[in-house]
Design a protein around this motif. Structure first.
Motif, PDB file in Angstrom:
ATOM      1  N   LEU A 134       0.877  -1.154   0.000  1.00  0.00           N
ATOM      2  CA  LEU A 134       0.000   0.000   0.000  1.00  0.00           C
ATOM      3  C   LEU A 134       0.923   1.214   0.000  1.00  0.00           C
ATOM      4  CD1 LEU A 134      -3.111   0.627   0.394  1.00  0.00           C
ATOM      5  CD2 LEU A 134      -2.514   1.100   2.751  1.00  0.00           C
ATOM      6  N   LEU A 135       0.979   1.912  -1.121  1.00  0.00           N
ATOM      7  CA  LEU A 135       1.912   3.024  -1.243  1.00  0.00           C
ATOM      8  C   LEU A 135       1.284   4.339  -0.808  1.00  0.00           C
ATOM      9  CD1 LEU A 135       3.326   2.131  -4.753  1.00  0.00           C
ATOM     10  CD2 LEU A 135       4.510   1.897  -2.570  1.00  0.00           C
ATOM     11  N   MET A 141      -2.223   7.282   4.928  1.00  0.00           N
ATOM     12  CA  MET A 141      -1.744   5.954   4.521  1.00  0.00           C
ATOM     13  C   MET A 141      -0.903   5.322   5.621  1.00  0.00           C
ATOM     14  SD  MET A 141      -2.880   4.872   1.645  1.00  0.00           S
ATOM     15  CE  MET A 141      -4.442   5.679   1.789  1.00  0.00           C
ATOM     16  N   GLY A 167      -8.536   1.676  -3.174  1.00  0.00           N
ATOM     17  CA  GLY A 167      -7.660   0.621  -2.658  1.00  0.00           C
ATOM     18  C   GLY A 167      -8.319  -0.274  -1.622  1.00  0.00           C
ATOM     19  N   LEU A 170      -7.308  -3.874  -2.136  1.00  0.00           N
ATOM     20  CA  LEU A 170      -5.888  -4.019  -1.798  1.00  0.00           C
ATOM     21  C   LEU A 170      -5.715  -4.109  -0.271  1.00  0.00           C
ATOM     22  CD1 LEU A 170      -2.917  -3.999  -2.694  1.00  0.00           C
ATOM     23  CD2 LEU A 170      -2.990  -1.502  -2.639  1.00  0.00           C
ATOM     24  N   ASP A 233     -17.283  -7.755  -1.237  1.00  0.00           N
ATOM     25  CA  ASP A 233     -17.165  -6.454  -1.881  1.00  0.00           C
ATOM     26  C   ASP A 233     -18.565  -5.967  -2.232  1.00  0.00           C
ATOM     27  OD1 ASP A 233     -15.884  -4.300  -2.848  1.00  0.00           O
ATOM     28  OD2 ASP A 233     -14.914  -5.306  -4.527  1.00  0.00           O
ATOM     29  N   VAL A 351      -7.174   6.057  -7.211  1.00  0.00           N
ATOM     30  CA  VAL A 351      -5.934   5.421  -7.650  1.00  0.00           C
ATOM     31  C   VAL A 351      -6.137   4.632  -8.947  1.00  0.00           C
ATOM     32  CG1 VAL A 351      -4.036   3.920  -6.969  1.00  0.00           C
ATOM     33  CG2 VAL A 351      -5.226   5.284  -5.248  1.00  0.00           C
ATOM     34  N   GLU A 355      -4.018   4.882 -12.371  1.00  0.00           N
ATOM     35  CA  GLU A 355      -3.401   3.705 -12.976  1.00  0.00           C
ATOM     36  C   GLU A 355      -3.838   3.559 -14.440  1.00  0.00           C
ATOM     37  OE1 GLU A 355      -4.345   0.118 -10.854  1.00  0.00           O
ATOM     38  OE2 GLU A 355      -2.813  -1.062 -11.890  1.00  0.00           O
ATOM     39  N   GLU A 428     -20.366   5.079 -11.741  1.00  0.00           N
ATOM     40  CA  GLU A 428     -20.056   5.619 -10.424  1.00  0.00           C
ATOM     41  C   GLU A 428     -19.535   7.049 -10.523  1.00  0.00           C
ATOM     42  OE1 GLU A 428     -17.484   2.871  -8.390  1.00  0.00           O
ATOM     43  OE2 GLU A 428     -19.170   1.490  -8.253  1.00  0.00           O
TER      44      GLU A 428
HETATM   45  N1  LIG Z   1      -2.147   2.955  -1.886  1.00  0.00           N
HETATM   46  C1  LIG Z   1      -1.988   2.196  -2.990  1.00  0.00           C
HETATM   47  N2  LIG Z   1      -0.759   1.757  -3.347  1.00  0.00           N
HETATM   48  C2  LIG Z   1      -0.595   1.001  -4.451  1.00  0.00           C
HETATM   49  N3  LIG Z   1      -1.581   0.640  -5.262  1.00  0.00           N
HETATM   50  C3  LIG Z   1      -2.821   1.035  -4.963  1.00  0.00           C
HETATM   51  C4  LIG Z   1      -3.091   1.834  -3.801  1.00  0.00           C
HETATM   52  N4  LIG Z   1      -4.418   2.072  -3.750  1.00  0.00           N
HETATM   53  C5  LIG Z   1      -4.947   1.453  -4.805  1.00  0.00           C
HETATM   54  N5  LIG Z   1      -4.015   0.834  -5.549  1.00  0.00           N
HETATM   55  C6  LIG Z   1      -4.224   0.100  -6.813  1.00  0.00           C
HETATM   56  O1  LIG Z   1      -5.298   0.758  -7.486  1.00  0.00           O
HETATM   57  C7  LIG Z   1      -6.178  -0.163  -8.082  1.00  0.00           C
HETATM   58  C8  LIG Z   1      -7.553  -0.026  -7.486  1.00  0.00           C
HETATM   59  O2  LIG Z   1      -7.554  -0.466  -6.136  1.00  0.00           O
HETATM   60  P1  LIG Z   1      -8.706  -1.405  -5.535  1.00  0.00           P
HETATM   61  O3  LIG Z   1      -9.209  -2.346  -6.560  1.00  0.00           O
HETATM   62  O4  LIG Z   1      -8.211  -1.977  -4.277  1.00  0.00           O
HETATM   63  O5  LIG Z   1      -9.797  -0.281  -5.259  1.00  0.00           O
HETATM   64  P2  LIG Z   1     -11.282  -0.411  -4.684  1.00  0.00           P
HETATM   65  O6  LIG Z   1     -11.417   0.596  -3.614  1.00  0.00           O
HETATM   66  O7  LIG Z   1     -11.563  -1.837  -4.361  1.00  0.00           O
HETATM   67  O8  LIG Z   1     -12.143   0.066  -5.932  1.00  0.00           O
HETATM   68  P3  LIG Z   1     -13.685  -0.266  -6.309  1.00  0.00           P
HETATM   69  O9  LIG Z   1     -14.542   0.384  -5.297  1.00  0.00           O
HETATM   70  O10 LIG Z   1     -13.847   0.363  -7.648  1.00  0.00           O
HETATM   71  O11 LIG Z   1     -13.802  -1.744  -6.341  1.00  0.00           O
HETATM   72  C9  LIG Z   1      -5.562  -1.535  -7.857  1.00  0.00           C
HETATM   73  O12 LIG Z   1      -4.776  -1.868  -8.959  1.00  0.00           O
HETATM   74  C10 LIG Z   1      -4.700  -1.325  -6.625  1.00  0.00           C
HETATM   75  O13 LIG Z   1      -3.643  -2.231  -6.582  1.00  0.00           O
END
Ligand SMILES: Nc1ncnc2c1ncn2[C@@H]1O[C@H](COP(=O)(O)OP(=O)(O)OP(=O)(O)O)[C@@H](O)[C@H]1O
Ligand SMILES: [Mg+2]
Length: 447
Positions: A134-135, A141, A167, A170, A233, A351, A355, A428
């Motif tokens: 988790l960056l 964070m 994230g 993640l 989820d 994020v 990406e 969304e």
């Molecule tokens: N802090 C972070 N560091 C590194 N990569 C991240 C970080 N936050 C999100 N990502 C990356 O961004 C992308 C989206 O994250 P993730 O699928 O976990 O989001 P989510 O909140 O579940 O989204 P959704 O609500 O749309 O399902 C993934 O590829 C994840 O690896």
């Protein structure tokens, strides 16, 4: 290695015997204490691999022991034994740091499952290395990383709230990977994606012949995740009848497959996530409060990228590296100007939007430098132009209805571009539903 040692605390002889016999059969030696004071002095005298305590004790509450262990012997997993039909106390104990609970009357299968996972817990190395990280350098964070490390060590249900792409998944995976369940399955399920009529059987499994189409016995998601983690989820999408069944499963720690008469004990850690406001859904009677209370024992809020623009550079660098590696190019560097555009963009898709954007840029990119011109963002979000321009940028050159259609088309196209063509995410971003967006796309003949 010597046998694990447990401390069991209860004033009822019968229960103490049941506990010590079960423990002995599992190769665990047990020490007994009859009240809070005795328990504390035993804890101070030696270390234990696990602790099981009743809540009602002659000189106080088992909660005191949970607190005492949290403060002084944080590595010792402690589980509490709660009175029949008292979910409030169970949740309270989890919040205090108990790793699990078991309700009276005690079922031996459940007791065994708890003992097994607590032994696993006390043996687990502090953190299993994970390929994921988790960056982000922001304070938010930092806090989330600390929380992940802490909650990975217990079993309490975690509820992750945050906008799309922040994230959440993640975070859920990291909690699983850093914990003692890491070598067992992590099962992720999107509650909005399962057809309603199949939901019960998907979650709980079914017996052969229990309904048309049930050709063989099928394990449900809970059983598939047994010993591991089940990630629910979009939990807000669960229909009411499933909410009731889920609540029951959490309380009883067992499932009954469709068409089956007996229950099966399960040991699953639940992590749920949603971008919706469950509190608001509760007010509108769309989500059960008692279920919310059960799943939201440890809340984690995944902040939007807008609240932490300082994280954008490190995330961008990470994605440029990993995407370049994936497509087999040498990772280009970013100019200051390009980075400035990125950090001042309002990433409503968070994020994931960042990406996707970088994926698009790199797919077409040539050369060793990414410059401002290469960042292809909707015009409105360029810092040099005013906000709200995307709508008014469409010239008013016909009747108002046509003008509005053009604006609508543009907004939808922009959203689709940002979501990389994903309709769910675009919906969304636009604050509408998948269905109505799909309908609009068709009607407005958008590619
Ligand atoms: N802090 C972070 N560091 C590194 N990569 C991240 C970080 N936050 C999100 N990502 C990356 O961004 C992308 C989206 O994250 P993730 O699928 O976990 O989001 P989510 O909140 O579940 O989204 P959704 O609500 O749309 O399902 C993934 O590829 C994840 O690896
Ligand atoms: Mg997700």
């Amino acid at each position: 290695m010597s046998d694990p040692v447990a401390l069991i605390i209860d004033d009822e002889q019968d229960l103490l015997s049941l506990l010590s016999i079960t423990l002995r059969r599992m190769g665990v030696e047990s020490h007994k204490a009859g009240n809070v004071a005795e328990a504390k002095s035993q804890l101070d005298r030696r270390s234990f691999d696990l602790c099981l305590t009743d809540l009602r004790l002659p000189d106080g509450s088992g909660m005191e022991i949970v607190k005492y262990i949290q403060d002084k012997y944080g590595d010792t997993p402690v589980a509490v034994i709660t009175a029949f039909g008292d979910p409030k106390t169970a949740v309270e104990a989890l919040k205090l740091g108990a790793f699990d609970y078991i309700a009276k009357p005690i079922e031996v299968d459940q007791l065994k499952a708890i003992i097994e996972s607590s032994i696993r817990l006390s043996k687990a190395s502090p953190s299993t290395p994970s390929s994921r990280t988790l960056l982000g350098d922001s304070e938010e964070m930092d806090k989330i990383r600390a929380l992940i490390n802490k909650v990975a060590r217990n079993q309490a249900p975690v509820y992750i709230h945050g906008e799309t792409g922040t994230g959440k998944e993640l975070i859920a995976r990291l909690i699983h990977e850093y914990g003692p369940r890491a070598s067992n399955p992590f099962v992720a399920v999107n509650c909005g994606a399962i057809p309603r009529e199949l939901m019960e059987s998907e979650f709980f499994g079914h017996k052969k012949g229990s309904f048309t189409g049930a050709f063989s016995d099928k394990k449900g998601l809970f059983e598939a995740a047994n010993g591991g983690t089940l990630f629910l989820d979009e939990i807000a999408e669960l229909p009411q009848d499933l909410q009731v069944k889920l609540l029951r499963t959490i309380q009883e720690k067992s499932v009954r497959p469709v068409g089956e008469v007996t229950e099966r004990a399960i040991d699953v850690r639940l992590i749920s996530a949603t971008h919706k406001d469950l509190q608001d859904m509760i007010e509108r009677d769309q989500f059960r409060e008692d279920l919310y209370y059960r799943v939201n024992v440890i809340p984690i809020n995944a902040p939007s990228l807008r609240e932490r623009p300082g994280d954008i550079p490190v995330l961008a660098e990470h994605f440029i590296k990993s995407i370049s590696e994936k497509i087999g190019i040498k990772a280009p560097t970013m100019t200051k100007e390009a980075l400035k555009i990125l950090t001042s963009h309002r990433f409503s898709g968070n994020v994931r939007e960042l990406e996707n954007l970088l994926e698009r840029i790199l797919a077409l990119h040539e050369g060793s430098v990414i410059d401002a011109e290469d960042i292809d963002l909707p015009q409105a979000s360029r810092p040099s132009k005013g906000a709200g321009e995307s709508a008014s940028a469409v010239e008013m050159d016909g009747p108002i209805d046509e003008h509005l259609v053009r604006i609508e088309k543009k907004l939808i196209k922009d959203a689709l571009k940002r979501s990389g063509g994903n309709i769910t995410q675009a919906a969304e971003l636009l604050g509408t539903s998948f269905r109505s967006l799909r309908y609009k796309i068709k009607k407005l003949e958008i590619e």
